[in-house]
Design an enzyme around this catalytic site. Structure first.
Site, PDB file in Angstrom:
ATOM      1  N   LYS A  88     -35.856  -8.751 -12.388  1.00 24.85           N
ATOM      2  CA  LYS A  88     -34.465  -9.054 -12.079  1.00 24.85           C
ATOM      3  C   LYS A  88     -33.735  -7.856 -11.466  1.00 24.85           C
ATOM      4  CE  LYS A  88     -33.907 -13.040 -15.047  1.00 24.85           C
ATOM      5  NZ  LYS A  88     -35.248 -13.112 -15.683  1.00 24.85           N
TER       6      LYS A  88
HETATM    7  C1  LIG Z   1     -36.066 -14.241 -15.735  1.00 25.45           C
HETATM    8  C2  LIG Z   1     -37.511 -14.016 -16.006  1.00 25.45           C
HETATM    9  C3  LIG Z   1     -38.491 -14.967 -15.623  1.00 25.45           C
HETATM   10  C4  LIG Z   1     -38.136 -16.284 -15.009  1.00 25.45           C
HETATM   11  O1  LIG Z   1     -37.669 -16.161 -13.691  1.00 25.45           O
HETATM   12  P1  LIG Z   1     -36.896 -17.382 -13.012  1.00 25.45           P
HETATM   13  O2  LIG Z   1     -36.427 -16.854 -11.707  1.00 25.45           O
HETATM   14  O3  LIG Z   1     -35.762 -17.715 -13.937  1.00 25.45           O
HETATM   15  O4  LIG Z   1     -37.858 -18.504 -12.889  1.00 25.45           O
HETATM   16  C5  LIG Z   1     -39.819 -14.654 -15.842  1.00 25.45           C
HETATM   17  N1  LIG Z   1     -40.194 -13.507 -16.451  1.00 25.45           N
HETATM   18  C6  LIG Z   1     -39.279 -12.584 -16.833  1.00 25.45           C
HETATM   19  C7  LIG Z   1     -39.743 -11.351 -17.515  1.00 25.45           C
HETATM   20  C8  LIG Z   1     -37.914 -12.803 -16.629  1.00 25.45           C
HETATM   21  O5  LIG Z   1     -37.024 -11.882 -17.029  1.00 25.45           O
END
Ligand SMILES: *Cc1c(COP(=O)(O)O)cnc(C)c1O
Length: 456
Positions: free
Chosen positions: A106
């Site tokens: 993220k």
């Molecule tokens: C947010 C997150 C996901 C999921 O990603 P999306 O874009 O919501 O599908 C997967 N793994 C981790 C570690 C995350 O923080």
């Protein structure tokens, strides 16, 4: 580039309007009027370009002309001092997306969003107030991304006592323009409070409010970058040395016998551990732009709304269930609306194979990959790994290189990983947190309590 709401194709808005509003007034998600294409010269040099240069080429058409090229160039260099190493593990690749400051993917979206908000709000006298509800990971990435960013103050709501100590340090550690609120309630309560705040007329009059959740288009677009970068490198037969983040013990155990095993020259398949489906949607953008990608694997935990949809054609959102890959505990993925408005069921089915993985299989996979390939997976990456294995067994994968997205560093989920695979090394970004103190306020699950803090 102009943007439309997924629920109304008539009213176009600018990138600035779409990014700063987050969600469209009719409740829809913003989508670009068209998905641009990479130029031929960019496509032929993806394998050798630097990460920030690929970021520039990918993001530019979506923000042009509102963000001038020179500004965008500085922004991506400042946002991405880290890259996304592509590491050979056995006959596959791990695309490590956890080398940023909060050790999860993220960071890629949040760091660009913060810089782009700051630029778009330049010269405004009233500060922008961003409200975010988080169950853990988003809050850390947003807090880091916006920390110290001028003209923006961020208030993060998280469920008191329900995030890990590490996550709390990431959310409530930065201080300054970042306010952390521990809400006496659940994540759903936090989300409901944020929604109520946006619907409150008095608040809307007194503050300039914006959101930073994963439906924001300015978080989504930069996530297309690492798909293009990795696909370019894999097709060119290149990979990176073991990332410092998860060095493998000693020898070449499980390294495979060279890139010919990984079938360079053909389009790449990506296994994407998915929850809200922002990450996978960004991958679809990269593919539509022309990056050499053959297939996506939508790998979920038991919250398998999208794999079920791909199989049956019926989209049935449902309440989420708790799992060990908790950043993917989403029963009603918000980005589905965006995917479905760009592509038909048939088109999605051609580009995506769905698969889901139980907690038990996830645990086995973490132990097995550590044992056989000396590599530490986190629970989310393990869902992606195992999902790819299952589809491979069923003969559903095309030829060409296969890369699994490592969405978080295994040390972030040490409670799950250590008993199964031993202690993963702590990356510097997380080690730095150990001495960090936490400054947060506890508030009741009431809009009045939130308003009081926002007006202070
Ligand atoms: C947010 C997150 C996901 C999921 O990603 P999306 O874009 O919501 O599908 C997967 N793994 C981790 C570690 C995350 O923080």
């Amino acid at each position: 580039m102009r943007y439309y709401s997924t629920r109304n194709a008539s009213g176009a808005v600018s990138y600035a309007q779409a990014a700063l509003a987050g969600i469209a007034p009719d409740g829809g998600l913003f989508i670009p009027e068209e998905i641009p294409s990479y130029s031929r010269s960019v496509l032929s040099s993806l394998g050798s370009m630097e990460f920030p240069d690929i970021a520039f080429e990918t993001i530019r058409p979506y923000v042009h002309p509102e963000i001038p090229d020179a500004v965008l160039g500085d922004m991506v260099r400042d946002a991405y001092p880290f890259g996304a190493p592509l590491i050979a593990v056995g006959k596959r690749f791990m695309l490590e997306l956890f080398h940023g400051p909060t050790a999860a993917f993220k960071d890629f979206g949040a760091r660009f969003m913060a810089r782009s908000f700051s630029y778009l709000r330049r010269g405004e006298s009233k500060p922008l107030t961003i409200l975010v509800a988080t169950s853990g990971d988003t809050g850390g990435a947003v807090a880091d991304g916006f920390s110290g960013v001028e003209g923006v103050s961020v208030t993060i709501l998280y469920p008191k006592g329900r995030v890990t100590p590490l996550q709390e340090k990431q959310i409530a550690g930065p201080g300054g323009n970042i306010t952390a609120l521990a809400v006496e309630g659940s994540f759903d309560d936090c989300q409901a409070l944020v929604k109520a705040a946006f619907a409150d007329e008095e608040l809307q009059k007194r503050l300039v409010l914006s959101s930073a959740n994963s439906i924001n288009i300015s978080r989504l677009i930069p996530q297309a970058v690492y798909y293009a970068a990795a696909a370019g490198r894999a097709v060119a037969g290149k990979s990176d040395p073991d990332g410092e983040a998860t060095p493998r013990a000693g020898t070449a155990a499980g390294h495979g016998s060279g890139t010919e095993d990984r079938r360079s020259g053909q389009g790449v398949s990506f296994s994407v551990p998915s929850g809200n489906f922002g990450n996978l949607t960004a991958g679809l953008y990269a593919k539509a732009m022309g990056a050499p990608i053959t297939l996506f694997i939508a790998a979920t935990n038991v919250n398998k709304t999208v794999p079920d949809y791909l199989e049956s054609g019926d989209y049935k959102p449902r309440p989420s269930q708790a799992t060990i890959s908790n950043a993917m505990d989403v029963g009603a993925p918000s980005n589905f609306e965006r995917m479905a408005s760009h592509w038909s069921y048939e088109e999605l089915n051609k580009s995506i194979q769905g698969v889901w993985v139980s907690d038990e299989a996830t645990r086995e996979t973490i132990a097995q990959v550590r044992r056989e390939a000396a590599y530490f997976l986190d629970p989310h990456g393990a869902v992606g790994w195992k999902g790819a294995c299952e589809l491979d067994k069923q003969g559903k994968l095309p030829g060409g290189p296969l890369a699994i997205l490592g969405t978080a560093h295994p040390a972030k989920f040490i409670e799950v990983v250590e008993p199964l695979a031993g202690r993963p090394p702590l990356p510097p970004s997380l080690a730095r947190l150990e001495g960090r103190s936490v400054v947060c306020k506890t508030i009741a699950n009431k809009l009045e309590a939130l308003k009081e803090i926002l007006y202070a």
